[in-house]
Design an enzyme around this catalytic site. Structure first.
Site, PDB file in Angstrom:
ATOM      1  N   HIS A  38      -7.603   3.023   3.205  1.00  0.00           N
ATOM      2  CA  HIS A  38      -7.384   3.655   4.402  1.00  0.00           C
ATOM      3  C   HIS A  38      -8.610   4.114   5.078  1.00  0.00           C
ATOM      4  O   HIS A  38      -8.776   4.589   6.274  1.00  0.00           O
ATOM      5  CB  HIS A  38      -6.589   5.070   4.296  1.00  0.00           C
ATOM      6  CG  HIS A  38      -5.063   4.958   3.976  1.00  0.00           C
ATOM      7  ND1 HIS A  38      -4.774   4.320   2.940  1.00  0.00           N
ATOM      8  CD2 HIS A  38      -4.303   5.749   4.611  1.00  0.00           C
ATOM      9  CE1 HIS A  38      -3.345   4.520   2.856  1.00  0.00           C
ATOM     10  NE2 HIS A  38      -3.034   5.478   3.916  1.00  0.00           N
ATOM     11  N   ASP A  90       0.870  -1.326  -0.100  1.00  0.00           N
ATOM     12  CA  ASP A  90       0.024  -0.166   0.104  1.00  0.00           C
ATOM     13  C   ASP A  90       0.860   1.312   0.098  1.00  0.00           C
ATOM     14  O   ASP A  90       2.091   1.205   0.366  1.00  0.00           O
ATOM     15  CB  ASP A  90      -0.971  -0.214   1.245  1.00  0.00           C
ATOM     16  CG  ASP A  90      -1.959   1.083   1.115  1.00  0.00           C
ATOM     17  OD1 ASP A  90      -2.451   1.556   0.095  1.00  0.00           O
ATOM     18  OD2 ASP A  90      -1.776   2.077   2.263  1.00  0.00           O
ATOM     19  N   GLU A 125      -2.772   9.511   7.217  1.00  0.00           N
ATOM     20  CA  GLU A 125      -1.536   9.179   7.227  1.00  0.00           C
ATOM     21  C   GLU A 125      -0.837   9.920   8.363  1.00  0.00           C
ATOM     22  O   GLU A 125       0.209   9.729   8.891  1.00  0.00           O
ATOM     23  CB  GLU A 125      -0.770   9.587   5.676  1.00  0.00           C
ATOM     24  CG  GLU A 125      -0.854   8.330   4.788  1.00  0.00           C
ATOM     25  CD  GLU A 125      -0.165   7.033   5.155  1.00  0.00           C
ATOM     26  OE1 GLU A 125       0.986   7.344   5.277  1.00  0.00           O
ATOM     27  OE2 GLU A 125      -0.591   6.078   4.935  1.00  0.00           O
TER      28      GLU A 125
HETATM   29  N1  DGL Z   1      -4.947   3.213   0.621  1.00  0.00           N
HETATM   30  C1  DGL Z   1      -4.755   3.778  -0.571  1.00  0.00           C
HETATM   31  C2  DGL Z   1      -6.094   3.471  -1.509  1.00  0.00           C
HETATM   32  O1  DGL Z   1      -6.744   2.478  -1.381  1.00  0.00           O
HETATM   33  C3  DGL Z   1      -4.706   5.200  -0.629  1.00  0.00           C
HETATM   34  C4  DGL Z   1      -4.164   6.005  -1.686  1.00  0.00           C
HETATM   35  C5  DGL Z   1      -3.416   7.330  -1.355  1.00  0.00           C
HETATM   36  O2  DGL Z   1      -2.220   7.105  -1.063  1.00  0.00           O
HETATM   37  O3  DGL Z   1      -4.020   8.320  -1.316  1.00  0.00           O
HETATM   38  O4  DGL Z   1      -6.404   4.203  -2.562  1.00  0.00           O
END
Ligand code: DGL
Length: 275
Positions: free
Chosen positions: A196, A12, A160
């Site tokens: 997220h 991720d 984050e």
């Molecule tokens: N967890 C990512 C998703 O599912 C987040 C993407 C990001 O870094 O903005 O899209």
């Protein structure tokens, strides 16, 4: 973990993939795993196609260098913007015996069965919504379903940075949900199409009428992986099964351990990696 282990790689942009990994680990407790969060370059959501592809490929090649025969992009943005190119270009040209899977297709395969009004709301990053991956993929499996999308560009930056408990987060959630329902009042099912977002699921729930179904992807992706491995014996046989998990981050290992443990629900020992 020995040098010869062949783990499943879980990727991720940051912490979000842990919400999926947690469910995968429940179903496959004996398998070996390596998790990589590209926290130093997160969020990916507002980045261009080229950049998301470049970063994701770099991470996928890092997993291959660790011996992983299979990598799961536990990130919708990377699945939307990089997966197809990696599968059709890079695996075909250079990595015949490796596999990379995403989170969009397994979700699209079942989501249409969950709506009565035949109207689904998708909440995701700008990258995921503008790619149109969900309307296209859901359309393949459920051609009569109406898909309404809303980008939530501020949610991942707040998550984050660990700032998702405050009232500012609530204001963004309210605004984005209002914008979603302004497009259709028939929505009865909402997909959190960003790994997220389950971290703020309780906050989102507060602003939704009780009759709206809120769907997260962890269990869907985990079940689909188990089914995939049961069909791909040659791949399943390669994966080592000692129940080991290693966590890596391109960011600060201490931060990853602190935030990661809360999300993953058990001890996280992380190492920093330079990419
Ligand atoms: N967890 C990512 C998703 O599912 C987040 C993407 C990001 O870094 O903005 O899209």
């Amino acid at each position: 973990m020995t040098k010869n282990s062949q783990s499943i790689g879980i990727f991720d942009s940051g912490y979000g993939g842990l919400t999926v990994f947690k469910e995968i680990k429940k179903l496959l407790p004996n398998y070996d795993f390596i998790y990589l969060g590209d926290n130093a370059r997160a969020p990916y959501g507002n980045r261009s196609f080229e950049t998301v592809y470049e970063y994701t490929l770099q991470c996928v090649e890092w997993f291959f260098a660790q011996g992983c025969p299979l990598v799961i992009l536990a990130c919708n943005t990377a699945s939307a913007k990089a997966l197809r190119s990696i599968q059709q270009r890079d695996l075909v040209a250079r990595y015949h015996d490796k596999r990379v899977l995403g989170v969009i297709r397994p979700t699209a395969e079942i989501i249409g069965d969950l709506t009565n009004t035949k109207t689904i709301g998708i909440l995701g990053t700008k990258g995921t919504t503008t790619s149109m991956s969900y309307p296209i993929e859901i359309g393949h499996f459920f051609p009569d379903i109406n898909v309404v999308q809303q980008a939530c560009p501020m949610w991942v930056p707040f998550i984050e940075n660990g700032k998702y408990h405050g009232h500012e987060m609530d204001e963004f959630i309210r605004d984005d949900l209002d914008s979603l329902f302004a497009q259709s009042t028939d929505i009865d099912t909402i997909l959190l199409a960003c790994t997220h977002y389950p971290l703020i699921q309780d906050k989102i729930r507060q602003y939704l009428p009780q009759n709206i179904r809120l769907i997260t992807q962890g269990e869907i992706v985990a079940a689909s992986l188990v089914e995939y491995l049961s069909r791909q014996h040659w791949l399943d046989e390669k994966i080592t099964k000692s129940g080991n998990t290693r966590f890596y981050t391109t960011g600060v290992a201490d931060d990853f351990e602190t935030h990661g443990e809360v999300i993953f629900g058990s001890k996280v020992k992380a190492e920093h990696v330079n990419l």
